[in-house]
Design an enzyme around this catalytic site. Structure first.
Site, short mmCIF file in Angstrom:
data_model
loop_
_atom_site.label_atom_id
_atom_site.label_comp_id
_atom_site.label_asym_id
_atom_site.label_seq_id
_atom_site.Cartn_x
_atom_site.Cartn_y
_atom_site.Cartn_z
N HIS A 1 -54.65 110.26 24.20
CA HIS A 1 -53.43 109.73 23.59
C HIS A 1 -53.80 108.57 22.68
CE1 HIS A 1 -51.78 111.86 27.14
NE2 HIS A 1 -50.89 112.25 26.24
N HIS B 1 -53.13 119.34 23.69
CA HIS B 1 -53.44 119.51 25.10
C HIS B 1 -52.23 120.04 25.86
CE1 HIS B 1 -51.97 115.35 24.68
NE2 HIS B 1 -51.52 115.46 25.92
N CYS C 1 -42.50 114.09 33.46
CA CYS C 1 -43.46 114.87 32.68
C CYS C 1 -44.83 114.73 33.34
CB CYS C 1 -43.59 114.34 31.26
SG CYS C 1 -42.09 114.29 30.31
N HIS D 1 -49.29 116.26 33.21
CA HIS D 1 -50.37 117.12 32.73
C HIS D 1 -50.97 117.83 33.92
CE1 HIS D 1 -50.13 113.75 29.86
NE2 HIS D 1 -50.40 114.67 28.95
N GLU E 1 -43.92 110.69 40.67
CA GLU E 1 -43.14 109.85 39.76
C GLU E 1 -41.78 109.45 40.31
OE1 GLU E 1 -42.80 110.78 35.62
OE2 GLU E 1 -44.80 111.64 35.54
N TYR F 1 -44.77 120.31 20.71
CA TYR F 1 -44.32 119.28 19.77
C TYR F 1 -45.47 118.35 19.42
CZ TYR F 1 -44.36 115.81 23.49
OH TYR F 1 -44.77 114.96 24.48
N GLU G 1 -48.35 111.98 20.43
CA GLU G 1 -48.26 112.99 21.49
C GLU G 1 -48.37 114.34 20.79
OE1 GLU G 1 -48.22 113.01 24.68
OE2 GLU G 1 -47.30 111.19 25.42
N GLU H 1 -48.65 118.19 22.18
CA GLU H 1 -48.72 118.95 23.41
C GLU H 1 -48.10 120.34 23.31
OE1 GLU H 1 -48.48 115.18 26.48
OE2 GLU H 1 -46.65 116.33 26.13
N TRP I 1 -39.42 114.26 22.77
CA TRP I 1 -39.48 115.57 23.42
C TRP I 1 -38.18 115.89 24.14
CZ3 TRP I 1 -42.74 111.52 24.55
CH2 TRP I 1 -42.60 110.91 25.79
#
Length: 183
Positions: A26, A33, A68, A70, A88, A105, A115, A117, A162
């Site tokens: 980032h 990614h 969100c 990964h 989270e 996006y 970003e 992704e 997003w």
């Protein structure tokens, strides 16, 4: 602290081509990614929106979808969704559905951080109240999807890009954005 969290780098077709430490991807030239987003609904049909922690590298302090993340290398996306929900926002999820499998996006925040992704989007349900991890989230609210849609139209700058893009494509917000724009 050693950064051991890896992200999966992908090509334009979404095929894995390697991994990199999360902290290295980032920046101002972010590699494409794999990530994911999740929108969580409660028993009353409200959607959970969260405000990103103020120290987050991208879009600190803005409101966003429920959470969100990964996936780790070789981790199934659905397992990553469950893992991040617990980490989270302290939630156990049920009825997890893949809503936007091809969402992707690229967005640049005010500091120039990018970003970039491929970000499948999930919708899930919970019967629990969130328990926020302050490293990730500073606030959370259950809101009516119609009210969220109205806010996304009138103040899109207050939300993650997003979330704004996903809301335009999710059935969760059907008709709300168009109805608000027409009035």
């Amino acid at each position: 602290m050693v950064d051991t969290e890896l992200v999966v780098l992908v090509d334009d077709d979404g095929q894995a081509i390697g991994t990199a430490p999360k902290s290295s991807v980032h920046g101002t030239d972010t590699a494409l990614h794999l990530a994911f987003s999740c929108h969580v609904l409660n028993d009353d049909g409200q959607v959970l929106v969260t405000r990103r922690a103020l120290h987050k590298k991208t879009w600190p302090g803005v409101w966003s979808n429920s959470f969100c993340g990964h996936p780790q290398p070789a981790e199934p996306l659905i397992d990553a969704v469950r893992r991040r929900a617990e980490f989270e926002v302290g939630l156990t999820l049920h009825d997890i559905e893949l809503a936007l499998p091809l969402f992707r996006y690229r967005a640049v925040d005010a500091t120039g951080i990018v970003e970039h992704e491929i970000c499948p989007v999930y919708v899930a349900r919970t019967s629990h109240e969130p328990v926020l991890n302050p490293l990730e989230v500073v606030d959370a609210e259950w809101v009516d999807p119609q009210d969220l849609a109205a806010s996304l139209v009138t103040t899109p700058w207050a939300f993650s890009p997003w979330l704004v893009l996903q809301a335009e494509q999710l059935h969760l917000f059907d008709g709300a954005l168009e109805q608000r724009r027409a009035s």
